[in-house]
Design a protein around this motif. Structure first.
Motif, PDB file in Angstrom:
ATOM      1  N   VAL A 382       0.848  -1.181   0.000  1.00 55.98           N
ATOM      2  CA  VAL A 382       0.000   0.000   0.000  1.00 55.98           C
ATOM      3  C   VAL A 382       0.888   1.237   0.000  1.00 55.98           C
ATOM      4  N   MET A 537      -8.609  -4.169  -0.520  1.00 55.51           N
ATOM      5  CA  MET A 537      -7.154  -4.055  -0.593  1.00 55.51           C
ATOM      6  C   MET A 537      -6.421  -5.379  -0.359  1.00 55.51           C
ATOM      7  N   VAL A 542      -2.006  -1.344  -3.862  1.00 55.43           N
ATOM      8  CA  VAL A 542      -2.929  -0.232  -3.635  1.00 55.43           C
ATOM      9  C   VAL A 542      -2.162   1.085  -3.629  1.00 55.43           C
ATOM     10  N   ALA A 555       0.547   2.681   6.198  1.00 58.68           N
ATOM     11  CA  ALA A 555       0.882   2.385   4.794  1.00 58.68           C
ATOM     12  C   ALA A 555       2.315   1.892   4.688  1.00 58.68           C
TER      13      ALA A 555
END
Length: 605
Positions: A382, A537, A542, A555
């Motif tokens: 991510v 996700m 992502v 993240a």
């Protein structure tokens, strides 16, 4: 990139540059090339029908002659007149049938060609133009051309054939009365020329004022909630009133310049002036013994067709100008260059996303919106894009699904340049969840299936459950068959967002780009959206555009943009400790969270 190619079913040419578009904008007749045969047939049938009608009138003159001379062929002429009149009616009706069929064919081909072209031009162009401009071209301008082909082309055949044949018949019967009828016609034509003097500038202003009125009406209606909340109507309605005043001023000037000559043209080209002139001229010739009664009657029956048939040609000028304006806008849209297609397709090897020294500038601007952007998103991780407003976050995200092409560098998915992937391959690898959730006026199930129309109902429900949408969908009167309403207006914002997430889950693309899906959610909906996004996700690469920094603390990577450049990148704790752009943004975010009504962000507790 191809500079020009045949449009799919439209007969137009794609012009590959703005310079070409300025040098040459094809006219209406080139646009109508696919249906020219039908148009010619309709014009010919209308013209032949008009000639048959005139022949039927001439046969009536023979009836009068037979009555006066006790000719035994009287009923032959009567039957001939009736037959020719019926042929005239049938041909003219059939001409409109042919022209309408041609118009429908043109409409289908134009809309098919336009939508096919829209699917191949940059999405960024469509976003920049706005839905209103595109809708006007695809709907209104195509409809204008339909109306022109359907209703105006038969009138063109009639308007040209009738006066020519009428003049020929009048010359054959009595050249002197033919000149009388022609004189009336010339007076009417002179009045038309006076009426149309200075028309180019006035027509330009007339069109501009009409567009201004249309724009203010649409603005007033669309902004009605804002108007009724913040405005008593004076400002918003004032713009509409100003547009009306401008239109009134243009029309007043046009009437002042050409009002008298226009009224004269309409009056002279009516049947009565020609009939009166032929009556007076024929009366003098008849009393002088130079004209027999049967010929005089034939001239009176035929003569009014000369001037009267030219009147529709005056109105055709307006229709042709309107159709030409529509044709020009259609050509301009069709001339927008398509995204270049690669000679050979390259398939991604994994779900990683890489920006390699990417620079990008919007069309019409010399300065770059993005400068030397470089970072990599490993498969299954991510990455959050953060930065001040206008830093380029949305631009970076929209380069991945190829809303535009980069000026320099490359955007790669799994090692493959997005420019070397077909649109089908690219869209099969990237899902984009917009901040503004859009639903079609269709069933909930159809909206979820949009990315996979062949998905079973069981798969649709599984996607809805993962998106936290199944419960509220089940409570709707028709469940998954309930209509979402235009743009999804029958659902709340959070419900619309969860349905778009279900759509992305069902599509199953390995790369997901999120434009901060929780930005406008209330606390209750935000919890459901976060859970839905977590399911979306799972196992995917992502990239998320983050406005609420608390949502991206965990993240794998945070890329901080500032003034179109990568200012810094890393994880949350390290970036806060570095004291750079991200630390400043985080400090502002923390202070803003502490704000309450009646208490400033810096106030003491």
């Amino acid at each position: 990139m191809r500079s020009q190619e045949d449009c799919s079913g439209c007969g137009q040419e794609h012009v590959g540059s703005a310079r070409h578009r300025e040098e040459r904008i094809p006219g209406i007749w080139e646009l109508m090339r696919p249906v020219r045969a039908g148009i010619r047939t309709a014009i010919a049938m209308s013209a032949i029908g008009s000639v048959a009608g005139l022949a039927g009138v001439a046969a009536l003159a023979l009836v009068v002659t037979a009555l006066l001379g006790h000719d035994p062929r009287l009923w032959v002429w009567v039957c001939l007149s009736i037959g020719l009149t019926l042929v005239s009616i049938l041909l003219r009706v059939q001409a409109f049938t042919v022209s309408h069929l041609a118009a429908f064919k043109l409409e289908v081909r134009l809309r098919t060609g336009l939508t096919d072209h829209l699917a191949r031009i940059p999405l960024g162009y469509l976003l920049g133009q706005g839905s209103g401009v595109i809708t006007k071209v695809v709907q209104d301008d195509v409809k204008n051309l339909h109306a022109f082909v359907a209703d105006s082309t038969p009138l063109l055949g009639r308007g040209v054939a009738t006066p020519v044949v009428t003049l020929a018949l009048l010359l054959a019967i009595d050249w002197r009365l033919a000149l009388v009828a022609l004189g009336v016609l010339l007076v009417g034509a002179l009045a038309v020329c006076l009426c149309m003097r200075g028309k180019t500038e006035l027509q330009r202003r007339y069109d501009a004022e009409r567009e201004r009125i249309n724009g203010t009406v649409v603005e007033f209606v669309q902004a009605m909630p804002v108007v009724r909340t913040f405005d008593d109507g004076a400002a918003s309605f004032g713009r509409y009133q100003a547009a009306l005043d401008g239109f009134k001023a243009t029309m007043s000037e046009w009437l002042r310049v050409s009002g008298t000559s226009g009224k004269l043209a309409i009056t002279v080209l009516a049947p009565m002036p020609t009939l009166l002139a032929l009556t007076l001229g024929g009366l003098m010739l008849y009393h002088g013994g130079d004209l027999d009664f049967a010929s005089w009657a034939a001239v009176l029956l035929l003569g009014t067709g000369m001037a009267e048939s030219l009147a529709p040609l005056m109105w055709l000028n307006f229709f042709i100008r309107k159709a030409n304006a529509s044709a020009r806008r259609i050509h301009e849209l069709m001339a927008v260059p398509e995204l270049p297609a690669s000679v050979r397709e390259t398939l991604p090897q994994d779900a990683s996303v890489t920006f390699e020294n990417v620079s990008f500038a919007y069309e019409g601007r010399d300065d770059d919106a993005l400068i030397d952007i470089g970072f990599t998103v490993p498969t299954g991780t991510v990455t959050a894009l953060v930065g001040p407003s206008g830093a380029g976050k949305s631009t970076v995200a929209r380069l991945i699904p190829r809303f535009w092409d980069v000026r320099r560098g490359a955007v790669r998915i799994g090692g493959a340049d997005v420019r070397d992937m077909t649109p089908q391959t690219l869209m099969g690898n990237v899902s984009f969840v917009f901040q503004d959730a859009f639903l079609f006026h269709d069933t909930i199930a159809a909206n979820i299936r949009m990315g996979r129309p062949d998905a079973s109902m069981e798969e649709v429900e599984q996607a809805a459950r993962a998106a936290q949408a199944h419960d509220f969908i089940s409570e709707l009167p028709n469940g998954y068959e309930a209509m979402a309403g235009e743009r999804g207006t029958r659902l709340s914002g959070g419900q619309r967002q969860r349905i778009t997430i279900a759509r992305a889950i069902l599509q199953g693309c390995p790369v997901v780009v999120l434009d901060e899906a929780t930005a406008f959610a209330d606390p209750e909906n935000e919890a459901a959206l976060i859970a839905a996004l977590a399911n979306l996700m799972k196992g995917r690469t992502v990239i998320i555009i983050a406005h609420r920094l608390s949502t991206i603390r965990d993240a794998d990577q945070i890329v901080v943009l500032d003034y179109g450049r990568v200012a810094e990148s890393g994880r949350h704790d390290g970036l806060v400790a570095a004291g750079g752009v991200y630390a400043r943004l985080w400090d502002s975010y923390e202070r803003a969270r502490g704000w309450t009504l009646g208490r400033g962000v810096d106030a003491e507790a």
